[in-house]
Write a protein that holds these residues in place. Sequence first.
Motif, short mmCIF file in Angstrom:
data_model
loop_
_atom_site.label_atom_id
_atom_site.label_comp_id
_atom_site.label_asym_id
_atom_site.label_seq_id
_atom_site.Cartn_x
_atom_site.Cartn_y
_atom_site.Cartn_z
N ASP A 1 -2.09 -7.33 0.66
CA ASP A 1 -2.56 -8.31 1.65
C ASP A 1 -2.33 -7.86 3.09
OD1 ASP A 1 0.16 -8.74 1.90
OD2 ASP A 1 0.06 -10.90 1.59
N ARG A 2 -1.50 -6.85 3.31
CA ARG A 2 -1.34 -6.27 4.65
C ARG A 2 -2.55 -5.39 4.98
NH1 ARG A 2 0.86 -9.49 7.12
NH2 ARG A 2 0.16 -10.66 5.36
N LEU A 3 -3.21 -4.86 3.95
CA LEU A 3 -4.36 -3.98 4.12
C LEU A 3 -5.66 -4.78 4.22
CD1 LEU A 3 -5.23 -0.98 4.19
CD2 LEU A 3 -5.48 -1.11 1.71
N ALA B 1 9.85 -10.26 12.76
CA ALA B 1 10.70 -10.00 11.59
C ALA B 1 9.87 -9.40 10.46
CB ALA B 1 11.38 -11.28 11.13
N ASP B 2 8.66 -9.92 10.25
CA ASP B 2 7.79 -9.41 9.19
C ASP B 2 7.39 -7.96 9.49
OD1 ASP B 2 6.12 -9.43 6.87
OD2 ASP B 2 4.40 -9.80 8.16
N LEU B 3 7.04 -7.70 10.74
CA LEU B 3 6.64 -6.35 11.13
C LEU B 3 7.81 -5.38 10.98
CD1 LEU B 3 4.14 -4.88 12.12
CD2 LEU B 3 4.90 -5.29 14.45
N THR B 4 9.00 -5.80 11.38
CA THR B 4 10.20 -4.97 11.23
C THR B 4 10.46 -4.68 9.76
OG1 THR B 4 11.14 -5.91 13.24
CG2 THR B 4 12.66 -4.82 11.74
N ALA B 5 10.30 -5.69 8.90
CA ALA B 5 10.51 -5.51 7.46
C ALA B 5 9.50 -4.52 6.89
CB ALA B 5 10.41 -6.85 6.74
N GLN B 6 8.25 -4.62 7.33
CA GLN B 6 7.23 -3.69 6.85
C GLN B 6 7.54 -2.26 7.29
OE1 GLN B 6 2.95 -4.84 7.11
NE2 GLN B 6 3.76 -6.75 7.97
N ARG B 7 7.92 -2.11 8.56
CA ARG B 7 8.24 -0.76 9.06
C ARG B 7 9.44 -0.17 8.30
NH1 ARG B 7 6.17 0.49 14.62
NH2 ARG B 7 7.57 2.24 14.45
N SER B 8 10.45 -0.98 8.05
CA SER B 8 11.62 -0.51 7.30
C SER B 8 11.24 -0.10 5.89
CB SER B 8 12.69 -1.60 7.24
OG SER B 8 13.16 -1.90 8.52
N ILE C 1 -0.08 0.38 13.33
CA ILE C 1 0.22 -1.06 13.32
C ILE C 1 -0.91 -1.86 13.97
CG2 ILE C 1 1.80 -2.82 14.20
CD1 ILE C 1 4.00 -0.72 14.08
N ASP C 2 -1.18 -3.01 13.39
CA ASP C 2 -2.05 -4.02 14.02
C ASP C 2 -1.25 -5.31 14.13
OD1 ASP C 2 -4.63 -2.84 14.53
OD2 ASP C 2 -4.90 -2.71 12.35
N TYR D 1 0.72 2.04 7.14
CA TYR D 1 -0.02 1.00 7.85
C TYR D 1 0.69 -0.33 7.67
CZ TYR D 1 -3.53 -2.36 9.25
OH TYR D 1 -4.17 -3.40 9.88
N ALA D 2 0.89 -1.04 8.79
CA ALA D 2 1.53 -2.37 8.78
C ALA D 2 0.68 -3.32 9.62
CB ALA D 2 2.94 -2.28 9.35
N ARG D 3 0.67 -4.60 9.22
CA ARG D 3 -0.12 -5.59 9.95
C ARG D 3 0.57 -6.93 9.88
NH1 ARG D 3 -2.88 -9.79 8.77
NH2 ARG D 3 -2.67 -9.47 6.53
N CYS D 4 0.51 -7.67 11.00
CA CYS D 4 0.91 -9.08 10.99
C CYS D 4 -0.12 -9.86 11.79
CB CYS D 4 2.33 -9.28 11.49
SG CYS D 4 2.63 -8.74 13.16
N SER D 5 -0.34 -11.10 11.39
CA SER D 5 -1.43 -11.90 11.94
C SER D 5 -1.16 -12.46 13.33
CB SER D 5 -1.75 -13.07 11.00
OG SER D 5 -2.08 -12.59 9.73
#
Length: 195
Positions: free
Chosen positions: A69-71, A15-22, A36-37, A5-9
């Motif tokens: 904090d992503r959750l 870039a943040d979402l790409t970093a989370q996915r990686s 993803i959200d 699970y990944a999330r960005c506000s």
Amino acid sequence: MLIGYARCSTHHQDADLTAQRSALSRMGVDDNRIYIDVGLSGTNRDRPGLREALAALRAHDTLVVTKLDRLARSVRDASDIAEEIEATGAALSLGGSIHDPADPMGRMFFSIMAVFAEFESDLIRARTREGMAVARTRGRLRGKQPKLSRAQERHLVQLVESGEHTTSEVAGLMGVSRATVYRAMERAKSNGATE
């Protein structure tokens, strides 16, 4: 099975979402198992990606997130989500460390991280309010600007009152929504009543 699970506000945090996915991929999560959200705050529990990730969990699966904090951005939501995961017989991995709700140290560490996530969210809100107050005092924050100038709004009212065009036609001619036409008509009526 690992469920990510990944999330960005905001929609501007690619870039943040790409970093989370990686990071999730490095932790062994298949790309097609990452939910993803985007554009949703962690303080909002009603998130479609989170809902789908939790629904995909089965006994002995693991929900993997890069950071707590992503959750969740509140202690209550973090606890509720952890309990929901535990109830399915699944586990929660925070940045590669499995959260063990039966371990007193693990529970304490989880609670402390949840408090920090909520604190950080509260700080962001406070800074935003402060920044808006400063901008307002300097005259830089004026609120939403009207779609039509006063002259355009008077013309719109004249078109509607002439009876030659429907509300939809006037909206199309002026390049606005029907709701904008209705609001302009309401303002014209209230201004006419006060004059």
